[in-house]
Design an enzyme around this catalytic site. Structure first.
Site, PDB file in Angstrom:
ATOM      1  N   ASP A 221      48.751  37.045  56.548  1.00  0.00           N
ATOM      2  CA  ASP A 221      48.345  38.434  56.333  1.00  0.00           C
ATOM      3  C   ASP A 221      47.118  38.784  57.168  1.00  0.00           C
ATOM      4  O   ASP A 221      46.902  39.934  57.517  1.00  0.00           O
ATOM      5  CB  ASP A 221      48.037  38.663  54.843  1.00  0.00           C
ATOM      6  CG  ASP A 221      49.318  38.665  54.016  1.00  0.00           C
ATOM      7  OD1 ASP A 221      50.305  39.257  54.477  1.00  0.00           O
ATOM      8  OD2 ASP A 221      49.333  38.040  52.928  1.00  0.00           O
TER       9      ASP A 221
ATOM     10  N   LYS B 245      56.685  44.577  45.561  1.00  0.00           N
ATOM     11  CA  LYS B 245      56.886  44.508  47.022  1.00  0.00           C
ATOM     12  C   LYS B 245      58.150  45.261  47.434  1.00  0.00           C
ATOM     13  O   LYS B 245      58.177  45.923  48.468  1.00  0.00           O
ATOM     14  CB  LYS B 245      56.968  43.041  47.480  1.00  0.00           C
ATOM     15  CG  LYS B 245      55.593  42.391  47.521  1.00  0.00           C
ATOM     16  CD  LYS B 245      55.619  40.928  47.912  1.00  0.00           C
ATOM     17  CE  LYS B 245      54.196  40.376  47.802  1.00  0.00           C
ATOM     18  NZ  LYS B 245      54.120  38.924  47.806  1.00  0.00           N
TER      19      LYS B 245
ATOM     20  N   ASN C  27      49.945  28.045  57.119  1.00  0.00           N
ATOM     21  CA  ASN C  27      50.350  27.815  55.727  1.00  0.00           C
ATOM     22  C   ASN C  27      51.424  26.732  55.699  1.00  0.00           C
ATOM     23  O   ASN C  27      51.798  26.189  56.728  1.00  0.00           O
ATOM     24  CB  ASN C  27      50.829  29.122  55.087  1.00  0.00           C
ATOM     25  CG  ASN C  27      52.004  29.704  55.839  1.00  0.00           C
ATOM     26  OD1 ASN C  27      53.068  29.097  55.886  1.00  0.00           O
ATOM     27  ND2 ASN C  27      51.806  30.857  56.457  1.00  0.00           N
TER      28      ASN C  27
ATOM     29  N   PRO D 290      49.683  43.007  61.399  1.00  0.00           N
ATOM     30  CA  PRO D 290      50.704  44.027  61.099  1.00  0.00           C
ATOM     31  C   PRO D 290      51.713  43.471  60.104  1.00  0.00           C
ATOM     32  O   PRO D 290      52.003  42.270  60.129  1.00  0.00           O
ATOM     33  CB  PRO D 290      51.369  44.277  62.458  1.00  0.00           C
ATOM     34  CG  PRO D 290      51.033  43.108  63.309  1.00  0.00           C
ATOM     35  CD  PRO D 290      49.735  42.543  62.795  1.00  0.00           C
ATOM     36  N   ASP D 291      52.224  44.326  59.231  1.00  0.00           N
ATOM     37  CA  ASP D 291      53.252  43.896  58.277  1.00  0.00           C
ATOM     38  C   ASP D 291      54.623  44.143  58.916  1.00  0.00           C
ATOM     39  O   ASP D 291      55.076  45.286  59.022  1.00  0.00           O
ATOM     40  CB  ASP D 291      53.100  44.678  56.960  1.00  0.00           C
ATOM     41  CG  ASP D 291      53.973  44.069  55.862  1.00  0.00           C
ATOM     42  OD1 ASP D 291      55.151  43.754  56.154  1.00  0.00           O
ATOM     43  OD2 ASP D 291      53.481  43.902  54.740  1.00  0.00           O
TER      44      ASP D 291
ATOM     45  N   LYS E  60      35.657  25.682  71.876  1.00  0.00           N
ATOM     46  CA  LYS E  60      35.688  25.052  70.555  1.00  0.00           C
ATOM     47  C   LYS E  60      34.376  25.330  69.809  1.00  0.00           C
ATOM     48  O   LYS E  60      33.295  25.122  70.384  1.00  0.00           O
ATOM     49  CB  LYS E  60      35.883  23.544  70.735  1.00  0.00           C
ATOM     50  CG  LYS E  60      35.987  22.797  69.448  1.00  0.00           C
ATOM     51  CD  LYS E  60      36.168  21.318  69.694  1.00  0.00           C
ATOM     52  CE  LYS E  60      35.994  20.573  68.379  1.00  0.00           C
ATOM     53  NZ  LYS E  60      35.793  19.163  68.562  1.00  0.00           N
TER      54      LYS E  60
ATOM     55  N   LYS F  83      57.300  48.299  49.931  1.00  0.00           N
ATOM     56  CA  LYS F  83      57.755  48.176  51.326  1.00  0.00           C
ATOM     57  C   LYS F  83      59.084  48.888  51.561  1.00  0.00           C
ATOM     58  O   LYS F  83      59.634  48.828  52.641  1.00  0.00           O
ATOM     59  CB  LYS F  83      57.865  46.690  51.709  1.00  0.00           C
ATOM     60  CG  LYS F  83      56.542  45.922  51.618  1.00  0.00           C
ATOM     61  CD  LYS F  83      56.590  44.567  52.349  1.00  0.00           C
ATOM     62  CE  LYS F  83      55.326  43.770  52.055  1.00  0.00           C
ATOM     63  NZ  LYS F  83      55.125  42.624  52.949  1.00  0.00           N
TER      64      LYS F  83
ATOM     65  N   PHE G 291      61.293  38.461  51.365  1.00  0.00           N
ATOM     66  CA  PHE G 291      61.071  37.332  50.462  1.00  0.00           C
ATOM     67  C   PHE G 291      59.709  37.539  49.810  1.00  0.00           C
ATOM     68  O   PHE G 291      58.818  38.134  50.414  1.00  0.00           O
ATOM     69  CB  PHE G 291      61.093  36.009  51.235  1.00  0.00           C
ATOM     70  CG  PHE G 291      62.460  35.382  51.287  1.00  0.00           C
ATOM     71  CD1 PHE G 291      63.475  35.994  52.002  1.00  0.00           C
ATOM     72  CD2 PHE G 291      62.729  34.201  50.609  1.00  0.00           C
ATOM     73  CE1 PHE G 291      64.751  35.445  52.041  1.00  0.00           C
ATOM     74  CE2 PHE G 291      63.993  33.639  50.640  1.00  0.00           C
ATOM     75  CZ  PHE G 291      65.004  34.254  51.358  1.00  0.00           C
TER      76      PHE G 291
HETATM   77  O1  PMT Z   1      59.735  27.690  55.134  1.00  0.00           O
HETATM   78  P1  PMT Z   1      60.012  26.871  53.879  1.00  0.00           P
HETATM   79  O2  PMT Z   1      59.132  25.650  53.803  1.00  0.00           O
HETATM   80  O3  PMT Z   1      61.463  26.562  53.713  1.00  0.00           O
HETATM   81  O4  PMT Z   1      59.583  27.764  52.623  1.00  0.00           O
HETATM   82  C1  PMT Z   1      60.263  28.934  52.341  1.00  0.00           C
HETATM   83  C2  PMT Z   1      59.322  30.069  51.914  1.00  0.00           C
HETATM   84  C3  PMT Z   1      58.675  29.722  50.584  1.00  0.00           C
HETATM   85  C4  PMT Z   1      58.243  30.293  52.975  1.00  0.00           C
HETATM   86  C5  PMT Z   1      60.227  31.359  51.808  1.00  0.00           C
HETATM   87  O5  PMT Z   1      61.218  31.153  50.831  1.00  0.00           O
HETATM   88  C6  PMT Z   1      59.383  32.576  51.445  1.00  0.00           C
HETATM   89  O6  PMT Z   1      59.111  32.866  50.299  1.00  0.00           O
HETATM   90  N1  PMT Z   1      58.968  33.369  52.478  1.00  0.00           N
HETATM   91  C7  PMT Z   1      58.085  34.508  52.353  1.00  0.00           C
HETATM   92  C8  PMT Z   1      56.668  34.034  52.237  1.00  0.00           C
HETATM   93  C9  PMT Z   1      55.669  35.161  52.189  1.00  0.00           C
HETATM   94  O7  PMT Z   1      54.909  35.288  53.104  1.00  0.00           O
HETATM   95  O8  PMT Z   1      55.781  35.958  51.203  1.00  0.00           O
HETATM   96  P2  PMT Z   1      54.805  37.233  50.959  1.00  0.00           P
HETATM   97  O9  PMT Z   1      55.041  37.556  49.541  1.00  0.00           O
HETATM   98  O10 PMT Z   1      53.423  36.923  51.401  1.00  0.00           O
HETATM   99  O11 PMT Z   1      55.402  38.337  51.942  1.00  0.00           O
HETATM  100  C10 PMT Z   1      56.392  39.262  51.523  1.00  0.00           C
HETATM  101  C11 PMT Z   1      57.361  39.544  52.642  1.00  0.00           C
HETATM  102  O12 PMT Z   1      56.731  40.243  53.693  1.00  0.00           O
HETATM  103  C12 PMT Z   1      57.997  38.312  53.272  1.00  0.00           C
HETATM  104  O13 PMT Z   1      59.350  38.601  53.510  1.00  0.00           O
HETATM  105  C13 PMT Z   1      57.233  38.151  54.574  1.00  0.00           C
HETATM  106  O14 PMT Z   1      58.061  37.569  55.612  1.00  0.00           O
HETATM  107  C14 PMT Z   1      56.899  39.587  54.927  1.00  0.00           C
HETATM  108  N2  PMT Z   1      55.647  39.783  55.683  1.00  0.00           N
HETATM  109  C15 PMT Z   1      54.456  39.446  55.118  1.00  0.00           C
HETATM  110  C16 PMT Z   1      53.284  39.678  55.825  1.00  0.00           C
HETATM  111  C17 PMT Z   1      53.363  40.232  57.114  1.00  0.00           C
HETATM  112  N3  PMT Z   1      52.265  40.459  57.826  1.00  0.00           N
HETATM  113  N4  PMT Z   1      54.551  40.534  57.652  1.00  0.00           N
HETATM  114  C18 PMT Z   1      55.701  40.305  56.956  1.00  0.00           C
HETATM  115  O15 PMT Z   1      56.805  40.574  57.471  1.00  0.00           O
END
Ligand code: PMT
Length: 395
Positions: free
Chosen positions: A269, A327, A200, A295-296, A279, A331, A313
């Site tokens: 995810d 969230k 991403n 895994p989360d 390849k 969580k 975040f």
């Molecule tokens: O890296 P930059 O270019 O500076 O950009 C910053 C950002 C936009 C990436 C950052 O500010 C941000 O929003 N990060 C979280 C992105 C995200 O994956 O969000 P989500 O809504 O999909 O996930 C929610 C939370 O669960 C996040 O804290 C994520 O780290 C966590 N997560 C998600 C999936 C997973 N399998 N494990 C996790 O820990």
């Protein structure tokens, strides 16, 4: 305040004015090149002190010698720091007053680079900056935007207000001392075959800025970083990973020893269920990939008994606050920082961002600003929440 030769030097009278207004005593030293862009008379008028340039100046040496000046300064802020001055500093040269002062002083040094974007990207400049950073010099910026030369990109000196804030932060009490903080940053890469992966747009900048801010306030930081091209902030322990599962392992093996967990990483995810050994060859027609859930990490840390304070975040394109609240609840987090992604400004892979921080008892909007600045404002919001958690745990 050291001023070297860059067009951004025209902003230094304003910088000096703001510093004086904030209560600082400012003495300006210019390089010869700086005087092409800003007059000593202007700097003298705003600082109230004569501006120094020459290393061998009998009159000045009799009044306040350069060694005395080096001892007098509690901080040395070089703004703007040109590519040439950065090189001289990295080499430890002492061929003018400013470079000599930097060598002769014990004061922490802060550098605000300003130059053309190609110069900033040049390998020699990158090496010099990395060397200075490794020696503990704080690098402030540069920001991205339209440059004096007409180019667009990174190379702009931070605005005077931002530099004043950064300097103030340098004098702030170490309010995070004693806190162990684990931070995830950047994207994850999920292999499809030996040459391809799912990823991403995350650059890691938000997480790295938070890591630097926590360290600056005295916290002990471990930064688990996905594949990014960023320098490690000084004093931060970095663990590099590639995939979500590696990030999970790196976090879970450390999470129990932490006081705070901040999840800025954009973790994939899903990953391909099967990774092809060779390849994948192009054939006629379409190709389907079967994905399986990763895994989360955040959910797992938040579920630990006696685990750290967890800040998640949420990156959303629609209904920012509603999704973030969901969230936070699902969580079982202590707080969540929501940011809008996919728009013109903020979010992924840019220098700026805005956050809405939500916790069970309240919320706070942090407006669009540089990720460095935002990181400190985020810490300001977290501090009372952490103190509250500390006091309920000891009660
Ligand atoms: O890296 P930059 O270019 O500076 O950009 C910053 C950002 C936009 C990436 C950052 O500010 C941000 O929003 N990060 C979280 C992105 C995200 O994956 O969000 P989500 O809504 O999909 O996930 C929610 C939370 O669960 C996040 O804290 C994520 O780290 C966590 N997560 C998600 C999936 C997973 N399998 N494990 C996790 O820990």
């Amino acid at each position: 305040m050291g001023v070297s030769g860059s067009i951004a030097a025209y902003k230094t009278p304003e910088l000096a004015r703001l510093l004086v207004r904030a209560g600082a005593e400012v003495r300006a030293v210019t390089t010869a090149a700086a005087r092409q862009f800003v007059t000593p008379m202007t700097l003298q008028a705003v600082t109230g002190h004569e501006v120094r340039e020459a290393l061998f100046d009998r009159a000045h040496e009799a009044a306040m010698g350069h060694i005395e000046l080096a001892r007098w300064a509690e901080r040395i802020l070089i703004a703007p720091a040109s590519a040439g001055f950065i090189e001289r500093l990295a080499q430890g040269r002492a061929d003018d007053l400013l470079s000599t002062l930097c060598l002769a002083s014990d004061a922490p040094r802060l550098l605000a680079p300003a130059m053309n974007r190609r110069m900033w990207a040049d390998e020699a400049v990158r090496d010099n900056v990395a060397r200075l950073r490794a020696r503990g010099v704080r690098i402030l910026g540069p920001a991205s935007g339209s440059l004096a030369c007409g180019d667009e990109g990174p190379g702009r000196m931070l605005e005077p207000e931002e530099l004043v804030e950064a300097l103030a932060e340098d004098f702030a009490p170490p309010s995070w001392r004693g806190r162990r903080v684990l931070i995830t940053a950047g994207p994850t890469h999920e292999a499809i075959d030996p040459v391809r992966y799912i990823a991403n747009r995350s650059s890691g900048r938000m997480g790295f800025a938070i890591a630097e801010a926590v360290r600056q306030r005295g916290g002990e930081v471990t930064l688990v970083a996905g594949p990014v091209t960023l320098d490690t902030p000084v004093g931060v322990t970095r663990v590099d990973v590639e995939s979500a599962r590696q990030m999970y392992e790196a976090v879970m093996s450390r999470a129990r020893q932490q006081d705070v967990f901040i999840a800025t990483a954009a973790v994939a995810d899903y990953r391909p269920l099967r990774v092809a050994r060779q390849k994948i060859k192009k054939t006629e027609g379409d190709l389907s990939l079967e994905l399986t859930a990763n895994p989360d990490i955040l959910r797992a840390v938040a579920g630990l008994p006696d685990g750290p304070f967890t800040l998640g975040f949420a990156a959303e394109t629609t209904r920012l606050e509603a999704h973030a609240r969901e969230k936070l609840r699902a969580k079982r987090l202590d707080a969540i920082a929501a940011n809008q992604v996919g728009g013109e400004r903020g979010g992924f892979a840019c220098d700026e961002n805005a956050l809405t921080v939500i916790w069970p008892g309240g919320r706070c909007d942090l407006p669009m600003q540089s990720k460095q600045r935002l990181a400190y404002r985020l810490l300001d919001v977290l501090e009372p929440l952490l103190n509250e958690k500390d006091s309920t745990e000891t009660a």
